[in-house]
Design an enzyme around this catalytic site. Structure first.
Site: not given
Length: 126
Positions: A37-38
């Site tokens: 994420h991410y």
């Protein structure tokens, strides 16, 4: 989530009778959610910010309440991203009583406002 909640100010009524509390949560750079994420641009997920507020509420219950249990996330508003290493300042305002408490929280980082979260709890009154 490995973040630890530090109680800055336990729940207590201010001079106007409003029940307030404050906590701080440091978001570790090694949180398990960051790789996905991410990738290449890690951001602390919104659901984790909500969980920080939830845990903050459990650590700072309103006076006279016991056995708090989260029953609803009433609203959330994410205002800016939270990054690895950020320290979250969580300011809580408790309203209610008679077994139902609402917690309105403002979450901020050193860069400014990050989120506004409203949760509803049930509690045993003692």
């Amino acid at each position: 989530m490995a973040a630890r909640v530090e109680v800055v100010r336990p729940a207590a009524a201010d001079d106007r009778g409003t029940v307030r509390a404050a906590t701080a949560v440091t978001v570790g750079e090694d949180e398990a959610v960051f790789p996905g994420h991410y990738p290449g641009f890690p951001i602390f997920p919104g659901v984790c910010v909500i969980e920080c507020v939830h845990l903050s509420g459990l650590r700072t219950p309103p006076p006279g309440s016991a056995g708090l249990e989260l029953v609803a996330v009433e609203s959330t508003r994410f205002l800016s991203p939270v990054f690895p290493g950020d320290r979250l300042a969580v300011d809580l305002v408790w309203t209610g009583g008679s077994g139902v408490w609402k917690c309105a929280a403002k979450v901020a980082t050193e860069r400014g406002a990050a989120a506004q979260v409203r949760l509803r709890f049930t509690a045993e009154e003692g």
